[in-house]
Scaffold this motif. Structure first.
Motif, PDB file in Angstrom:
ATOM      1  N   GLU A  13       0.933  -1.337  -0.011  1.00 41.57           N
ATOM      2  CA  GLU A  13      -0.005   0.282  -0.014  1.00 41.57           C
ATOM      3  C   GLU A  13       0.775   1.217   0.117  1.00 41.57           C
ATOM      4  N   VAL A  21      -1.251   9.038  -9.088  1.00 47.16           N
ATOM      5  CA  VAL A  21      -0.736   7.714  -9.400  1.00 47.16           C
ATOM      6  C   VAL A  21       0.603   7.664  -9.355  1.00 47.16           C
ATOM      7  N   LYS A  24       2.072   7.359  -5.945  1.00 48.42           N
ATOM      8  CA  LYS A  24       1.585   5.970  -5.056  1.00 48.42           C
ATOM      9  C   LYS A  24       2.633   5.003  -5.678  1.00 48.42           C
ATOM     10  N   LEU A  25       2.841   4.946  -7.015  1.00 50.60           N
ATOM     11  CA  LEU A  25       3.585   3.896  -7.569  1.00 50.60           C
ATOM     12  C   LEU A  25       4.913   3.947  -7.450  1.00 50.60           C
ATOM     13  N   ARG A  28       5.434   2.802  -3.979  1.00 53.38           N
ATOM     14  CA  ARG A  28       5.416   1.341  -3.780  1.00 53.38           C
ATOM     15  C   ARG A  28       6.240   0.228  -4.282  1.00 53.38           C
ATOM     16  N   HIS A 462       0.659   3.449 -16.928  1.00 53.97           N
ATOM     17  CA  HIS A 462       0.214   2.400 -15.805  1.00 53.97           C
ATOM     18  C   HIS A 462      -1.363   1.927 -15.946  1.00 53.97           C
ATOM     19  N   ASP A 463      -1.185   0.690 -15.191  1.00 49.10           N
ATOM     20  CA  ASP A 463      -2.642   0.206 -15.238  1.00 49.10           C
ATOM     21  C   ASP A 463      -3.039  -0.198 -13.667  1.00 49.10           C
ATOM     22  N   ASP A 464      -3.866  -1.129 -13.456  1.00 48.56           N
ATOM     23  CA  ASP A 464      -4.284  -1.283 -12.099  1.00 48.56           C
ATOM     24  C   ASP A 464      -3.313  -2.405 -11.079  1.00 48.56           C
ATOM     25  N   LYS A 465      -2.269  -2.816 -11.957  1.00 55.53           N
ATOM     26  CA  LYS A 465      -1.160  -3.572 -11.477  1.00 55.53           C
ATOM     27  C   LYS A 465      -0.005  -2.782 -11.143  1.00 55.53           C
ATOM     28  N   GLY A 466       0.189  -1.594 -11.728  1.00 56.23           N
ATOM     29  CA  GLY A 466       1.486  -0.925 -11.434  1.00 56.23           C
ATOM     30  C   GLY A 466       1.869   0.128 -12.709  1.00 56.23           C
ATOM     31  N   GLU A 526       5.212  -6.313 -11.999  1.00 63.19           N
ATOM     32  CA  GLU A 526       4.186  -5.714 -12.437  1.00 63.19           C
ATOM     33  C   GLU A 526       4.112  -4.464 -12.005  1.00 63.19           C
ATOM     34  N   LEU A 527       4.253  -4.550 -10.397  1.00 59.29           N
ATOM     35  CA  LEU A 527       4.298  -3.002  -9.724  1.00 59.29           C
ATOM     36  C   LEU A 527       5.308  -2.329 -10.362  1.00 59.29           C
TER      37      LEU A 527
END
Length: 579
Positions: A13, A21, A24-25, A28, A462-466, A526-527
């Protein structure tokens, strides 16, 4: 390289204070860690991407004929006082004192220092043209740093400065830098637009921004889909939406509009289009030892003021502010909400937007609470106004080049080029020409936000995976993901074979030898966003195959082990050969 020789620190998280985004990425994926507001540590994964961006910038700057040097982060106040920016830069300029109480600044940019170098080292036309650049840490004390590396206080920037004999030569240098920037952003694999821009605090006579297209961008880009026209919102010209003014058809009437202080409310109350209303914006210009001069700017009810354009109106160029309520009441006899140009209590300087100047039978405030004038017309009820382009364009406006209509999209500024900077004048950059006369140099400035590019690339990819890195910016080109390597010599041998082949071809490869479960291993990469993945397992190797997958692919593709390295090499080299 193996993961056991590197440092990977991913988070499930993002911290609660991460806003966008990219921030955050990057947190992470273990690219950055926050040290203070707007100040970040760049961990090994993030630094690898920064170095790749810097390498491409250096290659293209050198190719364009620029010469690298390095200027200090700490600069003496005297140079900034000489240029006039010691005070003009305001609170964003971080000022410090040394042990002798001498003033210094932590550089936000380096125009003053490069000007000092050039006036001490370049004296003859034979030394021109010349273009110096460096990649260096900058600091701007943002009031509210946010969005991670997108609007931090400390950042890395490439800034270059050209010096020429005359205007024609200066524009050739500008064109060379413009083309170098196009090559840089293409090689980085970014979707971008070059747009005409305001020169802002830097100053100058020509300017373009390079904007990475992203829905989350802070800037609004204006362009014509059927031509080459493109500008930022500050510079986009707004043509009048009425070809000419129609003759009056209504009488001037003071109409009750109780409690209707906004144009939208007035239009609804009177059952007329919002486009028939005119809004009033009151500005004040300070004067020495005298009350402020009051200006009234008029825009159509559905349009918004463009403050940069307003600042180019004669009389407002040296600065303005929004008028206080006391000043408004004194000049209009009324509080804001019912203001207009008809019968003001005291004279004010009226400027109408181009579209407003062509309007007839319009509605505006009556300078009395609860009332508006309807049927207002220029020439009959008001003197002809001074006219200027004052508003932001909107989608569907005619393009200034006459080749279609305008569209809008969001963007993130990552580069800016300027021509005709004023520092040659303010800091006396002179040279001796071939006829022996002393002449003034022409100066240009060209900047790229190196660390900001990482955030912009992620916002776009980016996408929902990273993250989905463009190959040129990725910390690694390909990751090898062996499954069950601790139990299978065949898997270890295949991984070793691919690793050696890819390294020999100078492909940036990382071999994940952490022994993680497949799900956790895949989720990490992927992240992190490594573009290519080769997955090796006993089951596939029994058929002589491994799995190949691009970060954007929905599923992996089986390929022969004997062909896997060649496939990756071909794909990576194609990605890196974008110009």
């Amino acid at each position: 390289m193996k993961t056991s020789q590197f440092f990977i620190s991913t988070l499930k998280e993002a911290p609660a204070d991460a806003e966008v985004v990219s921030q955050k990425l990057m947190l992470r994926s273990g690219m950055i860690r926050k040290l203070a507001a707007g100040i970040y540590n760049y961990l090994p994964m993030g630094l690898r991407s920064i170095r790749k961006v810097e390498a491409i910038i250096r290659q293209e700057m050198n190719r364009a004929g620029a010469i690298e040097l390095l200027m200090p982060v700490v600069q003496p106040a005297e140079l900034w006082q000489e240029s006039g920016r010691w005070h003009k830069m305001g609170s964003e300029l971080l000022r410090v004192k040394d042990r002798h109480e001498r003033d210094f600044i932590i550089q936000p940019t380096s125009e003053e220092v490069i000007a000092d170098i050039v006036r001490g080292e370049v004296r003859s036309y034979k030394q021109l043209p010349v273009n110096f650049y460096h990649i260096q840490t900058k600091f701007r004390d943002e009031r509210r740093p946010r969005f991670g590396v997108m609007r931090g206080r400390e950042f890395t920037m490439k800034d270059a400065y050209s010096f020429d004999r005359d205007q024609d030569a200066a524009m050739r240098s500008y064109a060379a830098m413009f083309e170098a920037y196009v090559r840089i952003f293409k090689r980085l694999g970014l979707t971008f637009r070059a747009v005409a821009a305001d020169t802002g605090n830097i100053g100058g006579k020509a300017s373009h921004e390079f904007q990475v297209i992203a829905d989350t961008g802070e800037d609004q880009i204006v362009y014509c889909p059927t031509s080459d026209y493109a500008a930022n919102m500050e510079m986009a010209e707004a043509l009048p939406l009425l070809a000419q003014r129609a003759a009056p058809t209504k009488t001037l009437t003071k109409t009750p509009t109780p409690g209707k202080a906004k144009c939208e409310q007035v239009a609804d109350f009177l059952s007329v289009p919002l486009q028939q209303t005119v809004k009033s914006i009151v500005l004040a210009v300070e004067q020495n030892n005298a009350p402020a001069q009051i200006w009234l700017l008029l825009l159509r009810g559905d349009h918004d003021l463009n403050e940069v354009k307003a600042g180019k109106v004669a009389g407002l160029k040296n600065g303005f502010r929004f008028a206080t309520e006391t000043e408004i009441i004194e000049h209009f006899g009324c509080k804001p909400g019912y203001l207009g140009p008809v019968q003001t209590a005291k004279p004010v300087h009226v400027v109408a937007d181009r579209t407003v100047a062509h309007m007839s039978d319009f509605i505006c405030g009556a300078n009395e609470a609860g009332f508006h004038y309807t049927g207002v017309n220029w020439g009959r009820d008001l003197v002809e106004p001074e006219t200027a382009d004052l508003r932001n364009v909107v989608a569907g406006d005619p393009s200034p080049d006459g080749q279609g209509v305008l569209a809008l999209q969001r963007g993130i500024e990552v580069g800016h080029v300027f021509a005709g900077l004023p520092y040659a004048e303010t800091m006396n950059l002179n040279f001796t020409d071939e006829d022996g006369t002393t002449r003034r140099m022409f100066m240009g400035c060209y900047g790229i936000g190196v660390t900001r590019l990482l955030g912009a690339a992620i916002e776009q990819n980016h996408d929902d995976k990273g993250i989905i890195w463009p190959t040129a910016m990725a910390p690694f080109h390909v990751v090898l993901c062996p499954i069950g390597a601790d139990r299978s010599e065949a898997v270890r041998d295949a991984a070793q074979q691919l690793h050696q082949a890819l390294e020999a071809a100078q492909i940036d490869v990382i071999w994940d030898d952490r022994g993680e479960r497949p799900g956790a291993m895949f989720a990490d990469w992927e992240l992190i966003g490594v573009p290519y993945r080769l997955t090796l397992g006993d089951r596939g190797l029994k058929e002589g195959k491994v799995e190949f997958q691009h970060r954007r692919d929905a599923a992996a593709t089986p390929v022969l082990l004997t062909e896997a390295a060649a496939l990756v090499i071909e794909r990576v080299r194609a990605d890196l050969s974008l110009v």
